[in-house]
Design an enzyme around this catalytic site. Structure first.
Site, PDB file in Angstrom:
ATOM      1  N   ILE A 114      -4.729  -1.143 -29.297  1.00 37.95           N
ATOM      2  CA  ILE A 114      -3.558  -1.189 -29.508  1.00 37.95           C
ATOM      3  C   ILE A 114      -2.595   0.425 -28.807  1.00 37.95           C
ATOM      4  CG2 ILE A 114      -1.658  -1.979 -30.399  1.00 37.95           C
ATOM      5  CD1 ILE A 114      -4.010  -3.585 -32.305  1.00 37.95           C
ATOM      6  N   CYS A 115      -1.814   0.881 -28.362  1.00 36.63           N
ATOM      7  CA  CYS A 115      -0.533   1.263 -27.786  1.00 36.63           C
ATOM      8  C   CYS A 115      -1.333   2.715 -27.927  1.00 36.63           C
ATOM      9  CB  CYS A 115       0.437   2.053 -29.623  1.00 36.63           C
ATOM     10  SG  CYS A 115       1.515   3.063 -29.131  1.00 36.63           S
ATOM     11  N   HIS A 116      -2.236   4.204 -28.721  1.00 36.27           N
ATOM     12  CA  HIS A 116      -2.670   4.928 -28.031  1.00 36.27           C
ATOM     13  C   HIS A 116      -4.040   4.792 -28.855  1.00 36.27           C
ATOM     14  CE1 HIS A 116       1.500   6.501 -28.951  1.00 36.27           C
ATOM     15  NE2 HIS A 116       1.105   8.304 -28.473  1.00 36.27           N
ATOM     16  N   GLY A 117      -4.175   3.639 -29.168  1.00 32.16           N
ATOM     17  CA  GLY A 117      -5.876   3.514 -30.215  1.00 32.16           C
ATOM     18  C   GLY A 117      -6.724   4.229 -28.654  1.00 32.16           C
TER      19      GLY A 117
END
Length: 187
Positions: A114-117
């Site tokens: 998710i997102c910056h994952g």
């Protein structure tokens, strides 16, 4: 019932972290939170406000941690989720994180980012040849890691499910749960 490992740390985005925990539990699965230590991690709230070129950050809730990275035996889990926020930036250098994340990719088990994952598998060379979403400013980072960046809310590449950030969580969650269910009923 599947056992999913949530890989996080301080400054992880609150919705990115808590939404998957609640969704997994709602679906009858076990969500186990792991971080550098077993103390509760301090989450942050990222938002977009008029007049700002980047997102803003405010303190969020505490998230209880079940296991330290060093205590994780990845064989005990069916899936992995890496929330966004700033946590991926620093946990990606932890040798136990490398051990854990590589295990899931090597075995083709469900991995949600998710997102910056995606910064975590990117740093480990695990995105090469894959297709992924991420927070849009990470497009170049993802491409330099050898992946194809897609600006969509629910990108599924085999057993990897990714999204751009917390606004995408309903679609990401639906896609991740489908991949998880398929993986645990048809290994």
């Amino acid at each position: 019932m599947a056992r999913a490992l949530i890989l996080t740390g301080d400054a992880a985005e609150e919705l990115d972290s808590m939404y998957p925990v609640f969704r997994l539990r709602e679906g009858g699965h076990e969500a186990v939170v792991t971080a550098p230590t077993t103390r509760a991690v301090k989450l942050v709230v990222h938002d977009f406000e008029p007049g700002w070129d980047a997102y803003t950050e405010k303190p969020g809730h505490l998230l209880p941690v079940d296991l330290a990275f060093a205590e994780v035996d990845p064989e005990d889990y069916d899936a992995l989720i890496i929330p966004g926020g700033r946590a991926p930036e620093y946990i990606r250098t932890d040798p136990d994180v490398a051990r854990i994340v590589t295990h899931f990719f090597d075995r083709g088990l469900p991995v949600g980012t998710i997102c910056h994952g995606p910064q975590v598998p990117a740093a480990l060379g695990l995105l090469r040849g894959r297709t992924t979403a991420a927070f849009p400013p990470l497009k170049r980072d993802v491409e330099l890691a050898g992946a194809t960046f897609v600006d969509e809310p629910d990108v599924v590449d085999g057993t990897m499910v990714s999204c751009r950030g917390w606004p995408d969580l309903p679609l990401w969650s639906r896609a991740f749960m489908q991949v998880l269910e398929k993986s645990t009923t048809h290994p």
